[in-house]
Every structure is written in structure tokens, then in C-alpha cells.
Scaffold this active site. Structure first.
Site, PDB file in Angstrom:
ATOM      1  N   CYS A   2       2.805  -2.847   5.942  1.00 37.30           N
ATOM      2  CA  CYS A   2       1.435  -3.110   6.375  1.00 37.30           C
ATOM      3  C   CYS A   2       1.561  -4.851   6.521  1.00 37.30           C
ATOM      4  CB  CYS A   2       0.585  -2.989   5.122  1.00 37.30           C
ATOM      5  SG  CYS A   2       0.205  -1.277   4.611  1.00 37.30           S
ATOM      6  N   ARG A  27       5.922  -4.741  10.500  1.00 38.18           N
ATOM      7  CA  ARG A  27       5.741  -4.352   9.123  1.00 38.18           C
ATOM      8  C   ARG A  27       5.164  -3.074   8.717  1.00 38.18           C
ATOM      9  NH1 ARG A  27       5.535  -8.997   5.609  1.00 38.18           N
ATOM     10  NH2 ARG A  27       4.699  -7.774   4.176  1.00 38.18           N
ATOM     11  N   TRP A 101       1.115   0.989   7.261  1.00 45.53           N
ATOM     12  CA  TRP A 101       2.360   1.823   6.985  1.00 45.53           C
ATOM     13  C   TRP A 101       1.663   2.931   5.986  1.00 45.53           C
ATOM     14  CZ3 TRP A 101       5.549   3.419   3.107  1.00 45.53           C
ATOM     15  CH2 TRP A 101       6.344   4.174   3.385  1.00 45.53           C
ATOM     16  N   ASN A 127      -2.577  -4.759   1.527  1.00 50.41           N
ATOM     17  CA  ASN A 127      -1.357  -4.318   1.499  1.00 50.41           C
ATOM     18  C   ASN A 127      -1.177  -4.096   0.090  1.00 50.41           C
ATOM     19  OD1 ASN A 127       1.261  -4.256   2.072  1.00 50.41           O
ATOM     20  ND2 ASN A 127       1.939  -6.355   2.507  1.00 50.41           N
ATOM     21  N   GLY A 128      -0.248  -3.086  -0.249  1.00 46.36           N
ATOM     22  CA  GLY A 128       0.019  -2.977  -1.679  1.00 46.36           C
ATOM     23  C   GLY A 128      -0.496  -1.430  -1.951  1.00 46.36           C
ATOM     24  N   GLU A 508      27.000   1.377   6.493  1.00 45.25           N
ATOM     25  CA  GLU A 508      26.005   0.417   7.335  1.00 45.25           C
ATOM     26  C   GLU A 508      25.959   0.711   8.738  1.00 45.25           C
ATOM     27  OE1 GLU A 508      23.614  -1.498   7.019  1.00 45.25           O
ATOM     28  OE2 GLU A 508      23.593  -2.704   8.889  1.00 45.25           O
ATOM     29  N   LYS A 512      22.639   2.369  10.393  1.00 48.14           N
ATOM     30  CA  LYS A 512      22.043   1.846  11.745  1.00 48.14           C
ATOM     31  C   LYS A 512      21.958   2.904  12.542  1.00 48.14           C
ATOM     32  CE  LYS A 512      21.083  -1.319  10.851  1.00 48.14           C
ATOM     33  NZ  LYS A 512      21.261  -1.925   9.661  1.00 48.14           N
ATOM     34  N   GLU A 515      18.867   5.519  11.572  1.00 48.27           N
ATOM     35  CA  GLU A 515      17.583   4.763  11.423  1.00 48.27           C
ATOM     36  C   GLU A 515      17.080   4.479  12.917  1.00 48.27           C
ATOM     37  OE1 GLU A 515      16.812   0.998   9.369  1.00 48.27           O
ATOM     38  OE2 GLU A 515      18.990   0.291   9.773  1.00 48.27           O
ATOM     39  N   HIS A 531      38.143  15.265   0.185  1.00 44.33           N
ATOM     40  CA  HIS A 531      37.696  15.766  -1.025  1.00 44.33           C
ATOM     41  C   HIS A 531      36.086  16.875  -0.805  1.00 44.33           C
ATOM     42  CE1 HIS A 531      40.548  13.801  -3.539  1.00 44.33           C
ATOM     43  NE2 HIS A 531      40.064  12.832  -2.830  1.00 44.33           N
ATOM     44  N   LYS A 630       9.457  -2.917   8.220  1.00 46.04           N
ATOM     45  CA  LYS A 630      10.481  -3.882   8.056  1.00 46.04           C
ATOM     46  C   LYS A 630      10.395  -4.332   6.547  1.00 46.04           C
ATOM     47  CE  LYS A 630      13.523  -7.016   9.432  1.00 46.04           C
ATOM     48  NZ  LYS A 630      14.684  -6.472   9.614  1.00 46.04           N
TER      49      LYS A 630
HETATM   50  C1  F6R Z   1      17.922  -1.353   7.555  1.00 50.77           C
HETATM   51  C2  F6R Z   1      16.989  -2.151   6.736  1.00 50.77           C
HETATM   52  C3  F6R Z   1      16.990  -1.772   5.430  1.00 50.77           C
HETATM   53  C4  F6R Z   1      16.807  -3.029   4.628  1.00 50.77           C
HETATM   54  C5  F6R Z   1      16.116  -2.842   3.032  1.00 50.77           C
HETATM   55  C6  F6R Z   1      16.290  -3.954   2.215  1.00 50.77           C
HETATM   56  O1  F6R Z   1      18.368  -1.677   8.716  1.00 50.77           O
HETATM   57  O2  F6R Z   1      16.817  -2.954   7.206  1.00 50.77           O
HETATM   58  O3  F6R Z   1      17.849  -0.876   4.722  1.00 50.77           O
HETATM   59  O4  F6R Z   1      18.187  -3.538   4.430  1.00 50.77           O
HETATM   60  O5  F6R Z   1      14.858  -2.242   3.150  1.00 50.77           O
HETATM   61  O6  F6R Z   1      15.466  -5.140   2.851  1.00 50.77           O
HETATM   62  P1  F6R Z   1      15.279  -6.560   2.401  1.00 50.77           P
HETATM   63  O7  F6R Z   1      16.619  -6.973   2.885  1.00 50.77           O
HETATM   64  O8  F6R Z   1      14.042  -7.267   3.106  1.00 50.77           O
HETATM   65  O9  F6R Z   1      15.336  -6.588   0.908  1.00 50.77           O
END
Ligand code: F6R
Length: 635
Positions: A2, A27, A101, A127-128, A508, A512, A515, A531, A630
Site C-alpha cells: 500500500c 507498493r 494491496w 497502510n498496515g 534466486e 525471478k 514471480e 534425492h 514491493k
Molecule cells: C523478489 C523480491 C522479494 C524481496 C523480499 C524482501 O524479487 O523482491 O523476495 O526480496 O520481499 O524485501 P526487502 O529486501 O525489501 O526486505
């Protein structure tokens, strides 16, 4: 999660609120809304979907206006967008806006913010999460309040209405004492001219101080276009804002003096600047972001790291016997690379925790344990909670955080900013490589205080310093990765594999891909394959194999043979000069040679580009993938 923008000042609020919302859209983006005070009442519009839907509605000839606000139809009719803005903006210099969100209640117009009270006088964006909203709602309904949404937020508006005696700030102080949970709030009362309020507990909120105007926002991206002077609110603080004046009170209603901070990012850094997507821009920024992360932070000839942000904790750092890295998602995977580095080169036992699990396991902690929180946003609720827990148990808490002044940066006792610049795309790319670079510097610092020789320190520093150029060489393979993606974009499943330093990169790469393209991808430490997971491998289940020429190359090579023997296709990343891999891999991407511990910074880049092209070819919204936000400020 949010985004909130609030505006009060000499200019028209609506365009600034909409501009701010667009910059905060990363966000959260399932619905949005604005409420602006006009001379005749409150103008509010809400829409489901992206901000563009809200804009369309505002600009449409016949917008549907909601709530208790005045009917502005006569001014809004006609196709002239300017008419609307002119009509609404005349004297409309105060307003709030929100991009959501969803947590409580589906993404609908009724659930979008701003939310209001029964009379449509108190308007707020939140927000929250308000954890005790249900009991409060029952009490308020019994008192005759009418709710129109399923949100937890709406209880705040009705509670304020209940306790309002002609002064919103007095009511706010009382209400905040009743609420349990987290909030960043921007609000106003339609009967109180020239006043905007903001309050924070657990969710970030920043005040931007421009000339004759003040902008409140959940993060600085909505502010940097107008000013670089900001004030970060602390938990429990309330801001009463009127144009260029503001007063800040603590939870006991005592006025507090706050420092004005200067934002270092420039506004261009938070804009696309000709790139089709923020994600691609951010991937290509990595030579620069890594250079920024390490600049001035080492002494090459002494083979030492020089991390000013840790000086205040220097004594305790020397005595550390155990390290726990706590973080989430991509940041946790950077932490996993850090574990391999720290244990191999600094000789300190290191554990990596999901920040959201850390609190629930009974970790053995003491004053000689350091918890390192790794976070791009510095606002991840789970990571922040891990920091608080560790602090309570007497650990030294350190941060590797990108956003200056963020909650985690402030909650940790000392730390290192990663200086990767604003990361706007939801999928983290440049933040990951910078986090790994900082962890490498930390390893050198810890190591040189303990077992690491001068020569090793010098070698690591010199290789680290050469990475920006080497990343440029990897980025030159963008077209090649696009070509590979064109061959593979219709596959429905992928395995990502790697060992040792590159097993976190395999995870990772899978993260990527899934997501942003929504293609199923699983990361494995390659030794796990036989395994269980190898059962899935066939000609329809390709593997993205990260196998630079390093101490585990031969083991990886054998695993690739096993995949090949089962008809599995392989896209491999290896080190320049390795011809042998062509015997098993269908596609090969070469990275330049570097130290084994630093290969993740180079191997991550092709995985990012592959995911980007796969998502593009599948027609996905790369910067704002579905269901995500984000900055994850709820637990
Ligand atoms: C994936 C991604 C998330 C963040 C995670 C932690 O691409 O961006 O997995 O890495 O939500 O976020 P931060 O680094 O802001 O604590």
C-alpha cells in the site's frame, strides 16, 4: 505494501497526488483512490485496478462520485480533462491518496481507500493492519455507525468520528491509543481548513518539506521530484501539517524537534529514462550500482574493508562468535551467499534464517551473536520483527539496507547502506548483487580481524573492484538470453540448479522466473537432484544450470550428465573458456572468470535477463507482477 500520499500547500493537490500514486504504485496496485478537499466539500474517486484506471475515471466525462461528497458533475462534464482538474482544483490544496494491496476485503471500490466516517467528513488513507478491528467494529456498529467496506481501516474513521470534539488531532491521539497493529496514516477533516495529519506506527511515513508545500508519503519516491528535504516519522509520532508549517508530537502528545534529512537519490534515478521497464533498467544499472556499493569502502593495498556505518559497533563486532542473517525472499538468498563467504573466509559460524521463522524457533542467542538483517526496502515487517527479537535477546543487530532512514536502518544498532539506488521494479535485481557485494566487504572485515591473510584480503578486494566491468560483459549477452528465451518461453516447468556459492543463485533464478512470468520454477541445491526431484526431469522439464568453473564444477558436470541421460534440456551458465560443458548443455552462457565467492554476482545477471525475456514473451506485466507488492510491510 500500500502506498500513501498526502499533500497540503500552495499548489493544486490532485495532480501531485496522482503523480505520487504512480510513483508508489509498485507498493500495491489492486485498487486506488483520492480524496481532495474543495471549497464545497470533498471530492473522492476510487477505482479497481491500476492507477491508470483511477485516472481514467477522474478524466471521464461522467465520473461516478461516491460517499458523502458534493456532486461536481456540472464541473466534470465534457471531455476536457483540464476542466475537471480546474474545477476540482480551484482552492483544492489539501488531499490524500492511496494505492492498495488488499489484506482485509477484496480489491473493490468500496474497500479502496480513502475510507471515511458516516458523515463523509473524516477521510483517511492507511497502510498496515489494525489487528483489533473486529472487536472495535462490533462496538461501533452497536453505537449506530454504518460501515460500507470490509476493511480494517474503516474502523479508524468511525472511531475518530466517535471521539471527535471539533479537533481532529485530539481525537487522533485518543484513537491511536485504542488501535492495535500497524499503521501509516494520512488524514483530514473536511471542517478543519488548511490541516492535514499523519501518524505512524510500524508502517513507514515520510514528510517531504518543499517550498510552501508538504507532501506525506509512504516512501521517498513520491517526494523526490518536489524536495530532497525529508523528515522520517518514528513509531508513535503524529504530524499536524498546515502548508509550510508542521508540528510533530510523540505518543505522549509532547512536541518533538526532528532532524531534517537530505535524500541522496536524484529524481531521474527513480524514473524509467527511456527503458521499457524498470526491471530492465535496474538490471543494466548493475555495473553502476555495484560500483556505488563498494566505492570508498575498502583500502586495496591493506586488503581491508572500511565500513564507516559499523564503527560505532567496532568493539562488539570484534568479539562476535556467531552470525545469524535474517531476511526474506531475494534478500535471504543474498544472505545465503554471505553464509558461504563468512564461514569460508572469516571462520565465523553463520546461520541464515527466514526472518518470519526466526521468531518462532528458539535460536540460541547471546551477546556474542550478531544478527544481520538484509533488506532492500528496510521496511519488511518480518525482518524488522527479527531485529527487535534479536535486540531483546541481547544480540548485536546490524543492517544491510538500501533505503536510507528506513525502519530497519533505524532499528539496527549499526549497518551498511547498500547504495544501489532506488529499486522500483517489484522483482529485486540490483539490490541482490549489491547485498552480495556488501556481504563480501563484511567478510573481508570480519576475516581480516581474525584469520584472513593480507594477500587473501587484497585478492578479494581487487576482484570485487573489477566486477562492474565484468558485469558489463555479462550484460552484453542480453540478445543471446533473449534468443534462448524465445526457444523456451512456452515450457511450463523449470529446474534451477547450482552448488555451493551458486546454489542460492539457483533459488534466486527460480524465484525471478516464477514471480514475473508465473512459470513454475524450482530452485535446487544440485546435489539434491537425485534425492527426488530428478523424477520430474524429461524433455518437457528444462534445467537452468549455474555451473561456473569452480571447486564443485566436476560434481555439477556429473549432474548435468544425469539430466542429459533422461532427455532433459540444459541451459548452462559457466566460465569463459569452458568448452567441455557444450557436450552436455543445449545452450551455454559464459561469464568472465572471477573468484569463486564472487561468481554469484555475475551468474545472477543472466538469470535476471532470462526471467525478464521469458516474462515479456509471455505477455506479463514485468514491473508489477500479479499479487505482489514491493515492500512487504505486513507479517
Ligand atoms: C523478489 C523480491 C522479494 C524481496 C523480499 C524482501 O524479487 O523482491 O523476495 O526480496 O520481499 O524485501 P526487502 O529486501 O525489501 O526486505
Amino acid at each position: 505494501m500500500c502506498g500513501i500520499v498526502g499533500y497540503i500547500g500552495k499548489n493544486q493537490a490532485l495532480p501531485i497526488l496522482l503523480d505520487g500514486l504512480k510513483r508508489l504504485e509498485y507498493r500495491g496496485y489492486d485498487s486506488s483512490g483520492v480524496a481532495v478537499k474543495t471549497a464545497d466539500g470533498v471530492f473522492s474517486v476510487k477505482a479497481v485496478g491500476r492507477i491508470v484506471e483511477l485516472e481514467k475515471k477522474i478524466n471521464s466525462p461522467n465520473p461516478s462520485l461516491e460517499g458523502g461528497q458534493i456532486n461536481l458533475d456540472s464541473r466534470l462534464r465534457g471531455n476536457d480533462k483540464g476542466n475537471l482538474l480546474k474545477g476540482v482544483n480551484a482552492g483544492a490544496n489539501t488531499g490524500i491518496a492511496h494505492t492498495r494491496w488488499a489484506t482485509h476485503g477484496a480489491p473493490t471500490e468500496a474497500n479502496a481507500h480513502p475510507q471515511t466516517d458516516c458523515q463523509g467528513k473524516i477521510w483517511l488513507a492507511h497502510n498496515g493492519i489494525i489487528e483489533n478491528y473486529q472487536e472495535l467494529k462490533i462496538r461501533l456498529i452497536a453505537k449506530g455507525h454504518k460501515f460500507t467496506s470490509q476493511t480494517d481501516t474503516e474502523v479508524i474513521a468511525h472511531l475518530l468520528e466517535d471521539l471527535y470534539d471539533g479537533d481532529l488531532s485530539r481525537a487522533l491521539i485518543k484513537v491511536l491509543k485504542i488501535l492495535k497493529g500497524a499503521y501509516g496514516l494520512a488524514l483530514f477533516h473536511s471542517d478543519e481548513p488548511n490541516k492535514l495529519f499523519a501518524a505512524k506506527f510500524g508502517s513507514p511515513l515520510v514528510l517531504g518539506l518543499a517550498d510552501g508545500e508538504i507532501i506525506v508519503a509512504s516512501d521517498v519516491s513520491a517526494i523526490i521530484r518536489y524536495t530532497k528535504q525529508v523528515i522520517y516519522l518514528k513509531d508513535g509520532e503524529i504530524a499536524e501539517i498546515s502548508g509550510q508549517d508542521f508540528k510533530i508530537f510523540d505518543a505522549d502528545n509532547k512536541q518533538v524537534n526532528k532532524n531534517i534529512d537530505q535524500i541522496e537519490w536524484d529524481s531521474e534515478a527513480a524514473e524509467k529514462g527511456g527503458w521499457p521497464h524498470f526491471m530492465l533498467k535496474e538490471i543494466f544499472e548493475q555495473p553502476k550500482s555495484i560500483a556505488n556499493s563498494i566505492r570508498g569502502r575498502y583500502v586495496a593495498e591493506a586488503g581491508r574493508a572500511k565500513l564507516g556505518g559499523l564503527e560505532s559497533a567496532a568493539e562488539r563486532i570484534r568479539g562476535i562468535k556467531k552470525i545469524i542473517i535474517a531476511s526474506c525472499g531475494t534478500a535471504r538468498l543474498a544472505g545465503l551467499v554471505g553464509k558461504y563467504m563468512i564461514e569460508e573466509y572469516a571462520g565465523i559460524p553463520c546461520e541464515v534464517d527466514y526472518a518470519h521463522e526466526f521468531r518462532y524457533r528458539k535460536a540460541i542467542l547471546d551477546g556474542e551473536t550478531a544478527l544481520i538483517a538484509v533488506s532492500q526496502s528496510g521496511e519488511t515487517a518480518d525482518t524488522l520483527a527479527a531485529v527487535r527479537e534479536a535486540k531483546e535477546k541481547g544480540c548485536l543487530t546490524l543492517g544491510i539496507v538500501n533505503v536510507v532512514g528506513s525502519s530497519i536502518a533505524r532499528a539496527t544498532e549499526a549497518g551498511v547502506y547498500s547504495h544501489s539506488g532506488p529499486e522500483i521494479a517489484v522483482a529485486s535485481t540490483k539490490a541482490f548483487t549489491s547485498q552480495v557485494a556488501i556481504l563480501c566487504l563484511l567478510t573481508v572485515m570480519f576475516g581480516r580481524q581474525r584469520q584472513m591473510s593480507l594477500a587473501t584480503g587484497q585478492r578479494i578486494i581487487s576482484e570485487l573492484a573489477s566486477l562492474p566491468d565484468k558485469i558489463k560483459q555479462v550484460l552484453a549477452l542480453n540478445d543471446e538470453l533473449k534468443r534462448i528465451a524465445e526457444k523456451y518461453y512456452q515450457f511450463k516447468n523449470f529446474a534451477f540448479l547450482g552448488r555451493k556459492y551458486n546454489h542460492p543463485v539457483a533459488f534466486e533464478g527460480a524465484l525471478k522466473l516464477k514471480e514475473i512470468s508465473y512459470i513454475h520454477a524450482e530452485g535446487f541445491a544440485a546435489g539434491e537432484l537425485k534425492h527426488g526431484p530428478i523424477a520430474m526431469i524429461d524433455e518437457n522439464f528444462p534445467s537452468f544450470y549455474i555451473a561456473p568453473v569452480d571447486s564443485v564444477y566436476e560434481k555439477n558436470y556429473s549432474n548435468m550428465q544425469e539430466i542429459k541421460a533422461r532427455g532433459g534440456k540444459i541451459i548452462a551458465i559457466t566460465t569463459a573458456g569452458d568448452e567441455k560443458i557444450k557436450e552436455v548443455a543445449d545452450e551455454v552462457i559464459y561469464i568472465p572468470k572471477t573468484l569463486e565467492m564472487l561468481t554469484p554476482i555475475l551468474t545472477a545477471v543472466p538469470s535476471q535477463l532470462f526471467a525478464y525475456h521469458m516474462a515479456m514473451l509471455n505477455g506479463r506485466d514485468v514491473d508489477k507482477p500479479r499479487n505482489l507488492a514491493k515492500s512487504v510491510t505486513v507479517e
